[in-house]
Design a protein around this motif. Structure first.
Motif, PDB file in Angstrom:
ATOM      1  N   TRP A 143      77.786  27.114  39.623  1.00 60.80           N
ATOM      2  CA  TRP A 143      77.380  26.305  38.464  1.00 60.80           C
ATOM      3  C   TRP A 143      78.415  25.800  37.564  1.00 60.80           C
ATOM      4  O   TRP A 143      79.411  26.672  37.708  1.00 60.80           O
ATOM      5  CB  TRP A 143      76.232  26.737  37.534  1.00 60.80           C
TER       6      TRP A 143
ATOM      7  N   LEU B 266      70.027  24.191  34.903  1.00 58.33           N
ATOM      8  CA  LEU B 266      69.406  25.576  34.759  1.00 58.33           C
ATOM      9  C   LEU B 266      68.803  25.977  33.348  1.00 58.33           C
ATOM     10  O   LEU B 266      67.993  26.649  33.268  1.00 58.33           O
ATOM     11  CB  LEU B 266      70.602  26.360  34.909  1.00 58.33           C
TER      12      LEU B 266
ATOM     13  N   ASN C  49      74.462  31.349  40.762  1.00 59.14           N
ATOM     14  CA  ASN C  49      73.167  31.201  40.256  1.00 59.14           C
ATOM     15  C   ASN C  49      72.017  31.720  41.383  1.00 59.14           C
ATOM     16  O   ASN C  49      72.212  31.366  42.705  1.00 59.14           O
ATOM     17  CB  ASN C  49      72.434  29.776  39.939  1.00 59.14           C
TER      18      ASN C  49
END
Length: 457
Positions: A216, A302, A209
């Protein structure tokens, strides 16, 4: 003249004289209260030393037995344990040290190479492989490879530790055997070292990310591989809530450390990986470390959280991820000691047995669709030596020897009591899962080895 034999009488005479000079009335026929205190203090110290000696002998006896049991189990195969038909890379990584001592080097190398035979075009590494998937009883989405037609592989895509586990396993193999030829072995026209680089590049290309500068995975409980949005929960799907956690990123830092320790790299290549590592370490502290609570945040989401707003997830302490972070040098010595004390407090609060307690407090009932993830079950507050045992070498590394022994003893005791290595335990210390879990055997063997090395110094 025996000075040591005179030391006690001389000390008492000096104290006796001092008391008289101070104005105390002291009879020659009875001891003063001051001398009684001295004698009592000496007795307490003697008893304390005797207790520590007995405890050390107890741990040594337990450790000797468990070490022999571990070596016997690891000689018998490479699967995760009974109930598992697969060779799992995350498991193999944790019993690689003992395997290299008791098993044939060529056989170990063959199992490692097979993971590269299943490596996907994007560089990703599978979780494991099995010789007879139809008989495994598990409905995985199987992968096949022309390089290993007699096997089938699978991957729990919710997790992001397969690539890093393979890098670490190869590093352990090289360190234990001294065999660097594995790096130049060729699989599908590429060397093993090249394949390892491609595996780590997969993480940077497909699991990185940019906003946070961290990798992630799906939302799971600490190091677990079950997401809450599905009845089984091992594969990413449209319901997945992507999240950043400490476990995945700490594993990546360790993998880069290992890669830099054995890879034949140009100055430019080495600099590149050093920069990636530095960025990960910086961003872990910047985004994942909760300075107020002195712990790691469970997740950075996210695309939203799968849990209800009423859940204070920030209060949950991840034992496994914290232990791996310590191994990655992401905490100071003071923070390591505080982490250990916090883990022991969590164990007490949960009425659990060891710091293998996955997390505390646990996720409430109903937060995971998988029924096996109820409170204090499996990865949701189960007690796993597989992770708790990894804390022992780290405590030793930081000079916290007494803490290491304190944490290790109950883990050894239950192996002896249960006559085997179990996958996990309930808070009241009842064994669950595989009864020949090689991951537990592996981490305990390594912990015992480190403790023995310390005692020889």
């Amino acid at each position: 003249m025996n000075i040591q034999r005179l030391a006690g009488p001389c000390l008492r005479a000096a104290l006796f004289g001092a008391l008289i000079l101070a104005g105390f009335k002291v009879s020659y026929g009875q001891e003063s209260s001051g001398l009684a205190v001295v004698k009592k203090t000496e007795a307490i110290k003697t008893n304390a030393i005797r207790t520590e000696t007995i405890k050390a002998e107890t741990i040594r006896s337990l450790a000797d037995s468990v070490k022999q049991m571990a070596e016997k189990l690891i000689r018998s195969g490479f699967t995760a344990g009974d109930g598992y038909g697969e060779v799992w890379i995350r498991d193999l990584n944790t019993f690689m040290d003992v395997s290299c001592k008791v098993n044939d080097k060529a056989q170990i190398k063959k199992h490692l190479i097979r993971f590269f035979q299943f490596q996907q075009p994007d560089g990703s590494i599978l979780d494991g492989y099995v010789p007879n998937p139809k008989g495994s009883g598990v409905a995985y989405n199987y992968y096949h490879s022309a390089l290993a037609p007699e096997y089938a592989g699978h991957k729990n895509t919710v997790e992001t530790d397969q690539e890093t586990s393979l890098v670490q396993a190869v590093a352990r193999y090289i360190k234990s055997t001294g065999d660097r030829t594995i790096l130049t072995d060729t699989v599908a026209k590429g060397t093993v070292q090249k394949h390892l680089e491609e595996a780590m590049q997969f993480l940077l290309k497909y699991r990185f990310n940019e906003e946070y500068g961290l990798i992630w995975g799906a939302t799971t409980a600490d190091w677990g591989d079950i997401q809450p949005e599905h009845d089984w929960g091992v594969e990413i799907n449209s319901d997945t809530h992507k999240a950043i956690d400490i476990y995945d990123n700490a594993m990546f830092v360790i993998a880069i450390n290992d890669y830099l320790s054995f890879a034949d790299l140009s100055a430019k290549e080495r600099r590149n990986w050093e920069q990636v590592r530095a960025g990960l370490k910086k961003n872990v502290r910047k985004y994942l470390w909760d300075a107020d609570r002195q712990k790691f945040k469970p997740h950075i989401y996210l695309n939203g959280s799968p849990f209800p707003a009423s859940l204070d997830e920030a209060a949950i302490y991840y034992h496994g991820g914290t232990i791996v972070a310590i191994a990655a040098d992401l905490l100071s010595k003071a923070e390591v000691k505080h982490a250990y004390e916090r883990m022991q407090q969590n164990v007490k609060s949960a009425n659990a047995a060891t710091i293998g307690l996955t997390l505390y407090p646990v996720y409430p009932a109903g937060t995971f669709k998988n029924a096996g993830m109820s409170p204090y079950s499996y990865q949701n507050g189960g007690d796993w030596t597989w992770f708790g045992g990894r804390m022992i070498p780290e405590l030793i590394r930081y000079g916290l020897i007494n803490e290491a022994k304190e944490a290790l003893e109950p883990m050894l005791t239950r192996v002896i009591r249960n006559k085997g290595f179990y996958e996990w335990y309930t808070p009241d210390n009842q064994p669950r899962g595989s009864s020949s879990f090689r991951g537990e055997a592996g981490v305990l063997w390594t912990a015992i080895e480190k403790l023995e090395e310390t005692s020889k110094k």
